[in-house]
Every structure is written in C-alpha cells, then in structure tokens.
Design an enzyme around this catalytic site. Sequence first.
Site, PDB file in Angstrom:
ATOM      1  N   GLN A  40       7.794   5.233   0.717  1.00  0.00           N
ATOM      2  CA  GLN A  40       9.169   5.173  -0.072  1.00  0.00           C
ATOM      3  C   GLN A  40       9.451   6.327  -0.525  1.00  0.00           C
ATOM      4  OE1 GLN A  40       9.804   1.834  -3.336  1.00  0.00           O
ATOM      5  NE2 GLN A  40       9.281   3.571  -4.574  1.00  0.00           N
ATOM      6  N   LEU A  85       4.820  -1.806 -16.874  1.00  0.00           N
ATOM      7  CA  LEU A  85       4.424  -0.389 -16.864  1.00  0.00           C
ATOM      8  C   LEU A  85       3.179  -0.029 -16.974  1.00  0.00           C
ATOM      9  CD1 LEU A  85       7.856   0.603 -18.737  1.00  0.00           C
ATOM     10  CD2 LEU A  85       7.488   0.706 -16.426  1.00  0.00           C
ATOM     11  N   VAL A 101      -1.811   8.347  -9.802  1.00  0.00           N
ATOM     12  CA  VAL A 101      -2.556   8.128 -11.154  1.00  0.00           C
ATOM     13  C   VAL A 101      -3.607   6.903 -10.610  1.00  0.00           C
ATOM     14  CG1 VAL A 101      -2.907   7.625 -13.444  1.00  0.00           C
ATOM     15  CG2 VAL A 101      -0.802   8.917 -12.580  1.00  0.00           C
ATOM     16  N   ARG A 113       0.439  -4.637  -9.189  1.00  0.00           N
ATOM     17  CA  ARG A 113      -0.073  -5.582  -8.678  1.00  0.00           C
ATOM     18  C   ARG A 113      -1.559  -6.056  -9.004  1.00  0.00           C
ATOM     19  NH1 ARG A 113       4.497  -4.712  -4.557  1.00  0.00           N
ATOM     20  NH2 ARG A 113       5.504  -6.753  -4.714  1.00  0.00           N
ATOM     21  N   HIS A 168       3.427   4.948 -14.091  1.00  0.00           N
ATOM     22  CA  HIS A 168       4.972   4.927 -14.565  1.00  0.00           C
ATOM     23  C   HIS A 168       5.055   6.038 -15.808  1.00  0.00           C
ATOM     24  CE1 HIS A 168       4.814   0.925 -13.128  1.00  0.00           C
ATOM     25  NE2 HIS A 168       5.723   1.190 -12.113  1.00  0.00           N
ATOM     26  N   MET A 185      10.115  -1.396 -11.309  1.00  0.00           N
ATOM     27  CA  MET A 185      10.333  -2.807 -11.469  1.00  0.00           C
ATOM     28  C   MET A 185       9.492  -3.382 -12.648  1.00  0.00           C
ATOM     29  SD  MET A 185      10.599  -4.062  -7.674  1.00  0.00           S
ATOM     30  CE  MET A 185       8.823  -4.160  -7.264  1.00  0.00           C
ATOM     31  N   GLY A 186       9.217  -2.497 -13.617  1.00  0.00           N
ATOM     32  CA  GLY A 186       8.543  -2.752 -14.864  1.00  0.00           C
ATOM     33  C   GLY A 186       6.917  -3.163 -14.885  1.00  0.00           C
ATOM     34  N   GLY A 237       6.781   7.751  -7.429  1.00  0.00           N
ATOM     35  CA  GLY A 237       5.284   7.916  -7.580  1.00  0.00           C
ATOM     36  C   GLY A 237       4.959   8.133  -5.860  1.00  0.00           C
ATOM     37  N   SER A 292      -1.257   0.143 -10.010  1.00  0.00           N
ATOM     38  CA  SER A 292      -0.320  -0.579  -9.547  1.00  0.00           C
ATOM     39  C   SER A 292      -0.169  -1.915 -10.446  1.00  0.00           C
ATOM     40  CB  SER A 292      -0.771  -1.152  -7.995  1.00  0.00           C
ATOM     41  OG  SER A 292       0.209  -2.314  -7.602  1.00  0.00           O
TER      42      SER A 292
HETATM   43  O1  PAF Z   1       9.078   1.320  -6.640  1.00  0.00           O
HETATM   44  C1  PAF Z   1       9.371   0.668  -7.059  1.00  0.00           C
HETATM   45  O2  PAF Z   1       9.070   0.280  -8.070  1.00  0.00           O
HETATM   46  C2  PAF Z   1      10.770  -0.066  -6.634  1.00  0.00           C
HETATM   47  O3  PAF Z   1      10.664  -0.028  -5.013  1.00  0.00           O
HETATM   48  C3  PAF Z   1      11.977   0.648  -6.888  1.00  0.00           C
HETATM   49  C4  PAF Z   1      12.079   2.156  -6.597  1.00  0.00           C
HETATM   50  C5  PAF Z   1      12.211   0.675  -8.259  1.00  0.00           C
HETATM   51  C6  PAF Z   1      12.985  -0.026  -6.304  1.00  0.00           C
HETATM   52  O4  PAF Z   1      13.226  -1.299  -6.605  1.00  0.00           O
END
Ligand code: PAF
Length: 296
Positions: free
Chosen positions: A154, A34, A177, A188, A38, A31-32, A148, A186
């Site tokens: 997830q 980064l 990481v 966030r 990532h 979701m960017g 990750g 994160s």
């Molecule tokens: O982990 C994330 O950033 C999101 O849940 C994902 C896997 C890109 C789906 O939107």
Amino acid sequence: MKVIRTIEELRTEIKHRRSSISGPVGLVPTMGYLHEGHGSLMQRAREMAGTVVLSIFVNPIQFGPGEDFETYPRDEERDLAVAQSNGVDIVFIPDVQEMYPQPTKTKVAVSELTSLLCGASRPGHFDGVTTVVNKLFNIVKPDFAFFGMKDAQQVAVIEQMVRDLNMDIEIVPCPIVREQDGLALSSRNVYLKPEEREQALVLSKSLKTALEQLENGTVETAGEVRELLSRIISESSIAVIDYAEVLSFPELTPVENETRLADSGSTTIMALAVRFGKTRLIDNALFQAKEGISHV
Ligand code: PAF
C-alpha cells in the site's frame, strides 16, 4: 479534540486552523479499531505537524465480494479515546453516504504495482484504496500523510500515485509495530482463535530467521530465502500460504531465484500473506543490501 462527520465542516475547520495555528497539516488515514500501530502513526504526525487529522472510515470500495466489510471490527468510543490520548486535533468520521453520496464513477488506479501480491488475491482492492486516499487528500489537503509499513505494498502504491499525479504531499512510512512475541499488530488479529494466534507466530519467526541467515551468510539467494520462508511457515499445520515473496522495494519487481540479495545493490522486501483459519494475515521485512541494515 474535535470530532467531525461532514466534509464541509472538516474543510471549514482546517481552513480556520491553517489561518490561526502555525505548522503543517498531517493526515493519518485509518479504518479504525485503532491499536498501537496506529498510535505510532499519530505520534509521528504529532511530531511533524501543527494540526493532526485522523480519519476513521471503513471504505466499502476496497473490500471484494465475500470479504469482511460488514464484519470489520468497529469501536468508535474506544477509537476516540485512543485518538485523544495520542494528541490528535481532529477526528474525521464520515459515514458511507457522506463519502459516496452516489456510486463513484471515477476511480484512481495505479498499474503494475497492484497486479501482484495482495493485488492478485484481492482484485480491485488497491483501486479502492487509492480512490479513497485521493478523496481524503482532496478533502484534508495535508502536507504529510502517515502510513504503516505493515501494508508495505500500500505504501509503494500510494507513493507511486503521489509521484505520478504530482501531489504536493509527503508520504511518511512508519515502522511495523509488533506484540512482544513478534506478531505484527493488525485490527484483524481480533479474528484469530487462540490456536491460530499461537500458530501465526511463524510469520515473524520466518522473517526474523531469514534476516539472521542473510546476515550470517547461511542463505544468500532469493530462491533460498523463498524456500526458507515457506519451510518455516509450514511448521504450522494450519497455515495456508497465499504468497511468500522476495521483491525489490519500492518497485515490487520479483527478484530472480539466483540473485544474491547482498549483491543486488537495492532494498529487498520479503512479503508474506498467510491464512490461519478464516483470517488472512500479512507481514514483511526489508533487507538493505548495501549498508547491511535490516529490520523486521
Ligand atoms: O490502511 C488502511 O487502513 C486503509 O487501506 C486506508 C489507507 C485507510 C484506506 O482506506
């Protein structure tokens, strides 16, 4: 590196690369905003794939009412520089209209694994994740997809979906990481005020202590581990625990309080979600019973 914003152009480019460039296609869905976490996914993808596709899409359907969809941090220019420096071939940045031209009437939902932990506090969240990941898989048709382990639930949910729906894709989970002081990276973390950032260190501290104490035998049972995690997190006066759980991984079955983890014969996850002010952070660590291997 190509920056592509439409599904049609992406499909054409991937077809072209499949016929002209050897090697599998790897997808890193994000979701960017980064960070190095990532970056590690992109590097792993670069090692394994001939074509590396990074998707950046803040997916509205995985955010609940009152969550941070509108304010989720975004910085496209910086993200493109990070992608470039990690050897990405194609960055796919669709807008909401491109991904959802009409409200979606179809969703992909994994049961059971999504009803606890983050699924309990964020109803509908994982349906949004599995639906968009499915769409991305259908668009990119990757051989590998990289996720990750900070979002361990997830990973478990997506692996289940891939198995259940016979998708011909290998999911590659990549280690968490951390900052030098232990805080798991994160997007966030940017929300944290300095005091919250300082106090959030109780998360990695509690996991590290639990692993050490499991290894030296000071704690043995799931109940003792739950108690230890909660006690250390509560050293922070501002931490509000959403959950501090001990479950089998990847099945995500809660481990009974009396079970001795070293004897359980399977991998155990210690999973945390804790609020610091308005920010909810998650973290986890795996404990491998048989071989005595563990890592935060
Ligand atoms: O982990 C994330 O950033 C999101 O849940 C994902 C896997 C890109 C789906 O939107």
